[in-house]
Design a protein around this motif. Structure first.
Motif, PDB file in Angstrom:
ATOM      1  N   ASN A   1       0.851  -1.174  -0.005  1.00  0.00           N
ATOM      2  CA  ASN A   1       0.002  -0.129  -0.057  1.00  0.00           C
ATOM      3  C   ASN A   1       0.866   1.416  -0.013  1.00  0.00           C
ATOM      4  O   ASN A   1       0.654   2.220   0.700  1.00  0.00           O
ATOM      5  CB  ASN A   1      -0.995  -0.091   1.434  1.00  0.00           C
ATOM      6  CG  ASN A   1      -1.954  -0.940   1.221  1.00  0.00           C
ATOM      7  OD1 ASN A   1      -2.626  -1.203   0.342  1.00  0.00           O
ATOM      8  ND2 ASN A   1      -1.925  -1.905   2.004  1.00  0.00           N
ATOM      9  N   ILE A   2       1.588   1.318  -0.976  1.00  0.00           N
ATOM     10  CA  ILE A   2       2.686   2.421  -1.155  1.00  0.00           C
ATOM     11  C   ILE A   2       1.927   3.461  -2.243  1.00  0.00           C
ATOM     12  O   ILE A   2       2.085   3.188  -3.368  1.00  0.00           O
ATOM     13  CB  ILE A   2       4.057   2.273  -1.600  1.00  0.00           C
ATOM     14  CG1 ILE A   2       4.731   1.260  -0.365  1.00  0.00           C
ATOM     15  CG2 ILE A   2       4.888   3.489  -1.584  1.00  0.00           C
ATOM     16  CD1 ILE A   2       5.953   0.823  -0.821  1.00  0.00           C
ATOM     17  N   GLY A   3       1.230   4.399  -1.727  1.00  0.00           N
ATOM     18  CA  GLY A   3       0.777   5.189  -2.881  1.00  0.00           C
ATOM     19  C   GLY A   3       1.394   6.013  -3.916  1.00  0.00           C
ATOM     20  O   GLY A   3       2.622   6.317  -3.541  1.00  0.00           O
ATOM     21  N   PRO A   4       0.764   6.433  -5.030  1.00  0.00           N
ATOM     22  CA  PRO A   4       1.563   7.164  -6.096  1.00  0.00           C
ATOM     23  C   PRO A   4       1.979   8.549  -5.340  1.00  0.00           C
ATOM     24  O   PRO A   4       1.324   9.134  -4.336  1.00  0.00           O
ATOM     25  CB  PRO A   4       0.287   7.545  -6.810  1.00  0.00           C
ATOM     26  CG  PRO A   4      -0.489   6.296  -6.815  1.00  0.00           C
ATOM     27  CD  PRO A   4      -0.657   6.143  -5.285  1.00  0.00           C
ATOM     28  N   GLY A   5       3.258   8.905  -5.713  1.00  0.00           N
ATOM     29  CA  GLY A   5       3.731   9.892  -5.055  1.00  0.00           C
ATOM     30  C   GLY A   5       4.258  10.119  -3.562  1.00  0.00           C
ATOM     31  O   GLY A   5       4.548  10.906  -2.880  1.00  0.00           O
ATOM     32  N   THR A   6       4.161   8.802  -2.901  1.00  0.00           N
ATOM     33  CA  THR A   6       4.545   8.827  -1.382  1.00  0.00           C
ATOM     34  C   THR A   6       5.704   7.857  -1.383  1.00  0.00           C
ATOM     35  O   THR A   6       6.198   7.000  -2.318  1.00  0.00           O
ATOM     36  CB  THR A   6       3.232   7.927  -0.642  1.00  0.00           C
ATOM     37  OG1 THR A   6       3.094   6.519  -1.215  1.00  0.00           O
ATOM     38  CG2 THR A   6       2.130   8.878  -0.767  1.00  0.00           C
TER      39      THR A   6
END
Length: 388
Positions: free
Chosen positions: A91-96
């Protein structure tokens, strides 16, 4: 972890391969994390690539700094050659960004990024080298690993007679007795899930759901374990010859689990990371009711998962307290809050009779998910605190 990923990663493991990793549990480690001279290893995850800044680095406590520059949520895994998971972050979101800290011994590995959290991912081969200058774990770290192994062994040993009550009922064709024994038979397993991947292929044998089967597997022939029997009891409402065979197989597989605990690859960082990833799985998947979709005994699983994660934290607390006392205070607070919330669904103060999950409203499920996330965020920092 996503059911399919867990099944795929673990199905190829043998007991011998698990035993071969014992050196990582009892051996020495050389620090190479962000504070260890050479610095953290940068991983840039994109939708079509997985860029690892270093392809060769020393064994020990290794830190990966992950940045998702893609447009999809991603996962990052450190994998053994046989696809066992050394460390992961989901669950590593876009831009994080995210940080993964793990204890890794010398050998060949792959670092995989999974855009969209699907498929086998985009992989890069890396080599972890051993060095002559090594530093032993602190006595507190050794005590934490030994204590957790003892805890896991006790849970495994206590599970077998509870499972036998369940499987005896299945073999007797007694649907109601089997239903009554089902949830309690799973508590010990759920408590040990922070390190479930260290048990090799036991997890997909005993705890896979139908949608977690590998591509090409036949649900009739290849689906085994608790959830296959759960479906027979609650949805099909009957016990046939196949279910009786599966009861025998469940006993056999869990007896194998008990034997594997002594050689399971358990490290301080795997304890911390496993607890965090398990709570992520609770917050994003289990809280939807997908785990116990037929029996609706999800809250029993939740409680067991939280107890196992908390045991890991409690054993690592002496080390973390020295390095990050504020984090320990926050974790104590969040574990307390989550346990208090779960206890509101208990039929009594000490037992494991919980409200059927089908009676838990959408708003209440959101409240549970929020409480788990509030704990998972500081828990994600525990591994790094342990190896400072």
């Amino acid at each position: 972890m996503e059911p399919r990923m867990r099944a795929v990663r673990l199905s190829v493991v043998t007991a011998a391969a698990t035993a071969a990793t014992l050196a990582a549990v009892t051996g020495c480690a050389q620090k190479s994390d962000a504070k260890g001279g050479e610095g953290a290893i940068q991983v840039i995850a994109k939708d079509d690539s997985c860029e690892v800044a270093k392809k060769d680095f020393p064994a020990g406590h290794v830190t990966l700094n992950v940045e998702n520059r893609g447009g999809k949520v991603t996962e990052v895994y450190v994998l053994y050659p046989d696809d066992r998971i050394v460390a992961e972050r989901e669950n590593i979101g876009p831009g994080t960004k995210a940080t993964i800290t793990a204890e890794i011994k010398a050998g060949d590995y792959e670092i995989a990024c999974k855009p969209g959290m699907k498929g086998d991912g985009i992989r890069q081969k890396v080599t972890v080298t051993g060095g002559k200058a090594t530093a032993k774990r602190s006595p507190e770290m050794d005590a934490a690993v030994a204590g957790y192994r003892q805890y896991v062994q006790a849970q495994a040993d206590e599970t077998l007679p509870k499972v036998k009550v369940f499987t005896d009922a299945v073999r007797a064709g007694d649907v109601e007795a089997a239903k009554k024994a089902y949830a309690e038979s799973r508590i010990g397993w759920e408590r040990t899930e922070p390190v479930a991947e260290s048990f090799g292929d036991i997890d997909p044998k005993v705890d896979v759901r139908e949608d977690g089967l590998e591509a090409g597997q036949d649900p009739v022939k290849d689906w085994t374990g608790w959830h296959r029997l759960e479906k027979a009891l609650w949805q099909d409402k009957k016990i046939g010859d196949r279910e009786k065979q599966l009861a025998d197989l469940l006993d056999k597989d869990l007896a194998d689990w008990v034997k594997r605990v002594g050689t399971a690859d358990i490290t301080p960082t795997s304890m911390a990371n496993g607890a965090k990833e398990l709570l992520d799985e609770v917050a994003t998947g289990k809280v939807t009711g997908e785990e116990e979709r037929y029996s609706h005994t999800d809250l029993v699983d939740f409680k067991g998962n939280v107890e196992g994660a908390q045991k890991s934290f409690d054993l690592l607390k002496p080390v973390a307290q020295k390095n990050d006392p504020a984090l320990v205070t926050e974790l104590d607070k969040q574990f307390g809050a989550l346990n208090e919330l779960l206890d509101t669904y208990r039929a009594d103060k000490t037992g494991y009779a919980f409200t059927s999950y089908e009676k838990v409203s959408k708003e209440q499920r959101k409240e549970l998910s929020d409480a788990v996330n509030a704990l998972a965020e500081p828990l994600s920092k525990l591994a790094a605190a342990v190896v400072k």
